[in-house]
Write a protein that holds these residues in place. Sequence first.
Motif, short mmCIF file in Angstrom:
data_model
loop_
_atom_site.label_atom_id
_atom_site.label_comp_id
_atom_site.label_asym_id
_atom_site.label_seq_id
_atom_site.Cartn_x
_atom_site.Cartn_y
_atom_site.Cartn_z
N ALA A 22 -8.49 44.49 46.03
CA ALA A 22 -7.41 45.34 45.79
C ALA A 22 -7.68 46.54 44.99
N PHE B 166 2.07 40.93 43.23
CA PHE B 166 1.89 40.72 44.59
C PHE B 166 2.50 39.51 44.76
N PRO B 167 2.89 39.25 46.16
CA PRO B 167 3.40 37.78 46.57
C PRO B 167 2.37 37.09 46.56
N GLU B 168 2.46 35.79 46.70
CA GLU B 168 1.62 34.86 46.96
C GLU B 168 0.87 35.04 48.07
N ILE B 169 -0.55 35.49 47.79
CA ILE B 169 -1.29 35.76 48.98
C ILE B 169 -2.50 34.94 49.00
N GLU B 170 -2.66 34.35 50.10
CA GLU B 170 -4.14 33.29 50.21
C GLU B 170 -5.09 34.13 50.34
N ASN B 171 -6.18 33.42 49.33
CA ASN B 171 -7.52 34.13 49.06
C ASN B 171 -7.13 35.62 48.54
N PHE B 172 -6.37 35.98 47.80
CA PHE B 172 -6.03 37.26 47.16
C PHE B 172 -7.39 37.58 46.28
N ASP B 173 -8.08 38.73 46.50
CA ASP B 173 -9.02 39.07 45.58
C ASP B 173 -8.83 40.40 44.85
N GLU B 174 -8.61 40.31 43.57
CA GLU B 174 -8.35 41.46 42.85
C GLU B 174 -9.37 42.68 42.84
#
Length: 75
Positions: A18, A7-15
């Motif tokens: 996803a 994934f690209p850098e995503i703020e507040n990414f939550d695995e």
Amino acid sequence: MTLTLNFPEIENFDEFEAKMILACEYYQRGKLSLGQAAKMVGIAKRTFIEIMGNFGYSVFGDDAELLLNDIRQNA
């Protein structure tokens, strides 16, 4: 099977989010049973059913036959 996604850098990414979205989508498309979708995320089937609505999905979906098949498998 193991799948690696970049994934690209995503703020507040939550695995977890996803995984839930992917599992819910595959459940809705009839590619996974409820049990398989829950296992994919790493949670209990009951928990998966309880929270899938938080991600915009319904356990009932568009195909009642999928739900009936899940019930029959666990009867």
